[in-house]
Each structure stands twice: as C-alpha cells, then as structure tokens.
Design an enzyme around this catalytic site. Structure first.
Site, PDB file in Angstrom:
ATOM      1  N   SER A 135       0.855  -1.194   0.000  1.00 18.08           N
ATOM      2  CA  SER A 135       0.000   0.000   0.000  1.00 18.08           C
ATOM      3  C   SER A 135       0.881   1.231   0.000  1.00 18.08           C
ATOM      4  O   SER A 135       1.580   1.508   0.984  1.00 18.08           O
ATOM      5  CB  SER A 135      -0.894   0.006   1.230  1.00 18.08           C
ATOM      6  OG  SER A 135      -1.442   1.303   1.401  1.00 18.08           O
ATOM      7  N   HIS A 142      -1.457  -1.515  -4.148  1.00 18.11           N
ATOM      8  CA  HIS A 142      -2.678  -1.044  -3.506  1.00 18.11           C
ATOM      9  C   HIS A 142      -2.628   0.484  -3.396  1.00 18.11           C
ATOM     10  O   HIS A 142      -1.688   1.046  -2.814  1.00 18.11           O
ATOM     11  CB  HIS A 142      -2.801  -1.691  -2.128  1.00 18.11           C
ATOM     12  CG  HIS A 142      -4.071  -1.383  -1.415  1.00 18.11           C
ATOM     13  ND1 HIS A 142      -5.243  -2.060  -1.637  1.00 18.11           N
ATOM     14  CD2 HIS A 142      -4.343  -0.464  -0.452  1.00 18.11           C
ATOM     15  CE1 HIS A 142      -6.190  -1.581  -0.852  1.00 18.11           C
ATOM     16  NE2 HIS A 142      -5.670  -0.607  -0.121  1.00 18.11           N
ATOM     17  N   ASP A 178      -4.579   3.842  -2.156  1.00 10.71           N
ATOM     18  CA  ASP A 178      -5.627   4.325  -1.260  1.00 10.71           C
ATOM     19  C   ASP A 178      -6.094   5.710  -1.682  1.00 10.71           C
ATOM     20  O   ASP A 178      -5.339   6.677  -1.612  1.00 10.71           O
ATOM     21  CB  ASP A 178      -5.099   4.369   0.178  1.00 10.71           C
ATOM     22  CG  ASP A 178      -4.982   2.974   0.753  1.00 10.71           C
ATOM     23  OD1 ASP A 178      -5.977   2.238   0.712  1.00 10.71           O
ATOM     24  OD2 ASP A 178      -3.885   2.621   1.231  1.00 10.71           O
ATOM     25  N   MET A 225      -8.595   8.733  -0.958  1.00 16.26           N
ATOM     26  CA  MET A 225      -9.395   9.286   0.153  1.00 16.26           C
ATOM     27  C   MET A 225      -9.830  10.704  -0.179  1.00 16.26           C
ATOM     28  O   MET A 225      -9.052  11.474  -0.750  1.00 16.26           O
ATOM     29  CB  MET A 225      -8.561   9.305   1.433  1.00 16.26           C
ATOM     30  CG  MET A 225      -7.973   7.953   1.812  1.00 16.26           C
ATOM     31  SD  MET A 225      -7.197   8.033   3.421  1.00 16.26           S
ATOM     32  CE  MET A 225      -6.379   6.436   3.483  1.00 16.26           C
ATOM     33  N   HIS A 228      -8.424   1.408  -4.034  1.00 18.38           N
ATOM     34  CA  HIS A 228      -9.337   1.288  -2.892  1.00 18.38           C
ATOM     35  C   HIS A 228      -9.974   2.658  -2.694  1.00 18.38           C
ATOM     36  O   HIS A 228      -9.337   3.575  -2.172  1.00 18.38           O
ATOM     37  CB  HIS A 228      -8.512   0.832  -1.684  1.00 18.38           C
ATOM     38  CG  HIS A 228      -9.259   0.815  -0.392  1.00 18.38           C
ATOM     39  ND1 HIS A 228      -8.625   0.680   0.825  1.00 18.38           N
ATOM     40  CD2 HIS A 228     -10.588   0.890  -0.109  1.00 18.38           C
ATOM     41  CE1 HIS A 228      -9.524   0.691   1.790  1.00 18.38           C
ATOM     42  NE2 HIS A 228     -10.718   0.827   1.262  1.00 18.38           N
ATOM     43  N   MET A 280     -11.973   5.194  -0.959  1.00 15.01           N
ATOM     44  CA  MET A 280     -12.585   5.602   0.318  1.00 15.01           C
ATOM     45  C   MET A 280     -13.175   6.985   0.090  1.00 15.01           C
ATOM     46  O   MET A 280     -12.681   8.005   0.607  1.00 15.01           O
ATOM     47  CB  MET A 280     -11.509   5.608   1.418  1.00 15.01           C
ATOM     48  CG  MET A 280     -11.101   4.199   1.819  1.00 15.01           C
ATOM     49  SD  MET A 280      -9.534   4.148   2.711  1.00 15.01           S
ATOM     50  CE  MET A 280      -8.422   4.063   1.315  1.00 15.01           C
ATOM     51  N   MET A 320     -11.738  -4.641   5.952  1.00 13.64           N
ATOM     52  CA  MET A 320     -10.906  -3.649   6.640  1.00 13.64           C
ATOM     53  C   MET A 320     -10.641  -4.140   8.061  1.00 13.64           C
ATOM     54  O   MET A 320     -11.571  -4.411   8.820  1.00 13.64           O
ATOM     55  CB  MET A 320     -11.620  -2.293   6.716  1.00 13.64           C
ATOM     56  CG  MET A 320     -11.714  -1.530   5.410  1.00 13.64           C
ATOM     57  SD  MET A 320     -10.153  -1.284   4.530  1.00 13.64           S
ATOM     58  CE  MET A 320      -9.171  -0.370   5.731  1.00 13.64           C
ATOM     59  N   GLY A 353      -8.612   5.312   6.721  1.00 14.27           N
ATOM     60  CA  GLY A 353      -8.238   6.718   6.792  1.00 14.27           C
ATOM     61  C   GLY A 353      -6.741   6.931   6.981  1.00 14.27           C
ATOM     62  O   GLY A 353      -6.201   7.920   6.508  1.00 14.27           O
ATOM     63  N   PHE A 354      -6.089   6.001   7.647  1.00 10.46           N
ATOM     64  CA  PHE A 354      -4.678   6.209   7.975  1.00 10.46           C
ATOM     65  C   PHE A 354      -3.917   4.889   7.968  1.00 10.46           C
ATOM     66  O   PHE A 354      -4.492   3.829   8.267  1.00 10.46           O
ATOM     67  CB  PHE A 354      -4.545   6.842   9.372  1.00 10.46           C
ATOM     68  CG  PHE A 354      -5.295   8.129   9.488  1.00 10.46           C
ATOM     69  CD1 PHE A 354      -4.740   9.326   9.039  1.00 10.46           C
ATOM     70  CD2 PHE A 354      -6.595   8.144   9.999  1.00 10.46           C
ATOM     71  CE1 PHE A 354      -5.456  10.519   9.115  1.00 10.46           C
ATOM     72  CE2 PHE A 354      -7.313   9.335  10.079  1.00 10.46           C
ATOM     73  CZ  PHE A 354      -6.744  10.526   9.637  1.00 10.46           C
ATOM     74  N   GLY A 355      -2.632   4.977   7.649  1.00 11.74           N
ATOM     75  CA  GLY A 355      -1.751   3.826   7.786  1.00 11.74           C
ATOM     76  C   GLY A 355      -1.263   3.714   9.221  1.00 11.74           C
ATOM     77  O   GLY A 355      -1.460   4.624  10.033  1.00 11.74           O
ATOM     78  N   GLY A 356      -0.641   2.604   9.527  1.00  9.46           N
ATOM     79  CA  GLY A 356       0.031   2.450  10.812  1.00  9.46           C
ATOM     80  C   GLY A 356      -0.872   2.269  12.016  1.00  9.46           C
ATOM     81  O   GLY A 356      -0.435   2.472  13.146  1.00  9.46           O
ATOM     82  N   ASP A 412      -6.922  -5.524   4.842  1.00  9.71           N
ATOM     83  CA  ASP A 412      -6.219  -4.240   4.778  1.00  9.71           C
ATOM     84  C   ASP A 412      -6.257  -3.557   6.139  1.00  9.71           C
ATOM     85  O   ASP A 412      -7.330  -3.244   6.657  1.00  9.71           O
ATOM     86  CB  ASP A 412      -6.933  -3.373   3.720  1.00  9.71           C
ATOM     87  CG  ASP A 412      -6.274  -2.026   3.497  1.00  9.71           C
ATOM     88  OD1 ASP A 412      -5.190  -1.775   4.040  1.00  9.71           O
ATOM     89  OD2 ASP A 412      -6.870  -1.226   2.739  1.00  9.71           O
ATOM     90  N   GLY A 413      -5.065  -3.333   6.683  1.00  7.05           N
ATOM     91  CA  GLY A 413      -4.959  -2.567   7.918  1.00  7.05           C
ATOM     92  C   GLY A 413      -4.276  -3.345   9.028  1.00  7.05           C
ATOM     93  O   GLY A 413      -4.777  -4.385   9.444  1.00  7.05           O
ATOM     94  N   GLY A 414      -3.125  -2.869   9.449  1.00  3.39           N
ATOM     95  CA  GLY A 414      -2.436  -3.508  10.562  1.00  3.39           C
ATOM     96  C   GLY A 414      -1.832  -4.862  10.240  1.00  3.39           C
ATOM     97  O   GLY A 414      -1.481  -5.620  11.146  1.00  3.39           O
ATOM     98  N   GLY A 437       1.121  -1.534   4.330  1.00  6.94           N
ATOM     99  CA  GLY A 437       1.772  -0.261   4.043  1.00  6.94           C
ATOM    100  C   GLY A 437       2.961  -0.031   4.946  1.00  6.94           C
ATOM    101  O   GLY A 437       4.112  -0.174   4.532  1.00  6.94           O
ATOM    102  N   SER A 438       2.684   0.278   6.214  1.00  5.02           N
ATOM    103  CA  SER A 438       3.779   0.639   7.124  1.00  5.02           C
ATOM    104  C   SER A 438       4.718  -0.529   7.404  1.00  5.02           C
ATOM    105  O   SER A 438       5.871  -0.320   7.764  1.00  5.02           O
ATOM    106  CB  SER A 438       3.224   1.212   8.434  1.00  5.02           C
ATOM    107  OG  SER A 438       2.277   0.339   8.998  1.00  5.02           O
TER     108      SER A 438
END
Ligand code: DX5
Ligand code: ZN
Length: 223
Positions: free
Chosen positions: A7, A32, A34, A36, A65, A67, A136, A141-144, A174-176, A196-197
């Site tokens: 991402s 990926h 994102d 927004m 993706h 959003m 999700m 809304g945010f990475g990390g 997606d996420g974490g 991502g992160s």
C-alpha cells in the site's frame, strides 16, 4: 496462493516509482492505491492523475481502494487512468449492485470493502459479481493503525460463505497487517494481504516486503 499488495500510502510520495520497484523486488504482485476524499474518511490522498502516473511507472496491476463518497462519479476517470481493480465501500454505496456493474462495464475488476463494524452477511447477494472482497482490519483513513482482532472472524465467515456458494472471489485484508499479525491473518483464510507501514521504509522496502511474504507463506495452510 498468498500474495502481497504493498500500500503506497506509507511510501514516500516524492519517490513513488522507486518505492514501487523496491516493493516489487520484495515480492509485491499488485499495488494497492488508497484514494481518500476527506469526506468518507478523515484524510485526503490521491486521485486519478496520480494513478495515471503510476500506470506508466509499473506493469503491476493497480488495486484502487476508493474511500470516497459518490464513487460512481469517478469510476470512468479511474478506468481512463489505468486502474485494474476498483474496490468500493459497502457503506458508501446505496446502490451497490449498480456501482459494481459500472466498474465491470468499464473493464475493471470489482471489489467490495467492508468497514470493521459492517457484517459480512450483508453482501451475500452481490458476491457472485465481485472479483474480491476487502475486509478492513482498521477503520479506514490512515496507515500504521493497530489490527482489529475480530476481523479474523469476518475472514473466516467469508471463507465459509464462499465455500457454501461455490464462488471464487479473492479475500483481501487491509490494515495492521505486519510481521506480528500476518500469520493469523493467513490462517484465517485471507489471500491478498495489503500492507503499508510494514513494507515501506527508505532503504529497507525490498527486504521488509520479502520478509513479510516469507512469514505469510510459512503460515499458509497446505492444500
Ligand atoms: C487505510 C488504508 C490502508 C493502509 C494500511 O485506510 O486503506 O491501505 O495503507 O496501512 P497499514 O498497513 O500501515 O495498516
Ligand atoms: Zn487500503
């Protein structure tokens, strides 16, 4: 087969081409992206012009993706920019069937995304139309952000729905997704791992992607 979708939200936006190349060398197979709008989610990122530039910078499929509110208004623009997959949020689409038909009509692979608080059984009717379902595992809304554990139950439910309905859509998460969560995500049944992160870090991206993918594949249930 488990795949890694880097991402770019966590990449250095001034050096996207180099960063994507590093993530690809580390084993990323789809990028990926994102998108927004500052309305559907409390952040603003990128839109079709950047997707058009990315299209020239990589041969990998671009997984957009969205959003955003009113995604129907932008589907043609993403198609023209060169998007390959387009995912829309269940929560942003009062006429989800129509939106998915628009994505298909524009020659892209349609996906539907569920926020953490949205139940998976709400999408059973449209599952035969989708190329992928994106669960999700953070609030978008945010990475990390920290992985939300009950997302694993949603992945398991979706695996079961797919089996019962004899469908073939892919399950994306997606996420974490990181080195400490990836094994349980894969064991639950997710195949397309967005990260991502846990992937992008100047000078270390290739190594981090490869290591995350190695951990993911080591955890994959053998057939
Ligand atoms: C969040 C985005 C994600 C984000 C994930 O709204 O949809 O794709 O980049 O970031 P990590 O992998 O850092 O949780
Ligand atoms: Zn995303």
């Amino acid at each position: 087969m488990v795949e890694l979708l880097p991402s770019i939200l966590s990449a250095d936006f001034a050096h996207l081409a180099d960063q994507i190349a590093a993530a690809e060398r580390g084993g990323g197979t789809t990028i990926h992206v994102d998108v927004m709008d500052g309305h559907f989610v409390p952040n603003i990122t990128i839109g079709p012009p950047v997707v058009a530039s990315l299209r020239k910078a990589t041969n990998l499929p671009l997984d957009c993706h969205l959003m955003i509110d009113n995604p129907n208004d932008f589907i043609a623009a993403f198609a023209e920019a060169g998007a390959d997959w387009v995912s829309v949020h269940y929560e942003a689409c009062p006429h989800l069937h129509r939106t998915l038909e628009m994505i298909i009509h524009h020659g892209m692979k349609p996906g539907v995304v569920l926020n953490p608080a949205t139940r998976v059984d709400l999408i059973s009717e449209i599952l035969p139309m989708v190329h992928h379902v994106l669960i999700m595992s953070v609030n978008p809304g945010f990475g990390g952000q920290e992985f939300i554990p009950f997302s694993l139950d949603k992945v398991r439910q979706l695996v079961e729905m797919r089996r019962k309905l004899r469908l073939k859509f892919k399950i994306e998460i997606d996420g974490g997704v990181a080195h400490d969560t990836v094994a349980q995500v894969v064991q639950a049944g997710a195949e397309m791992l967005v990260a991502g992160s846990a992937v992008f870090e100047p000078g270390r991206t290739e190594h981090k992607a490869a290591e995350l993918l190695r951990l993911a594949r080591a955890a994959a249930p053998s057939l």
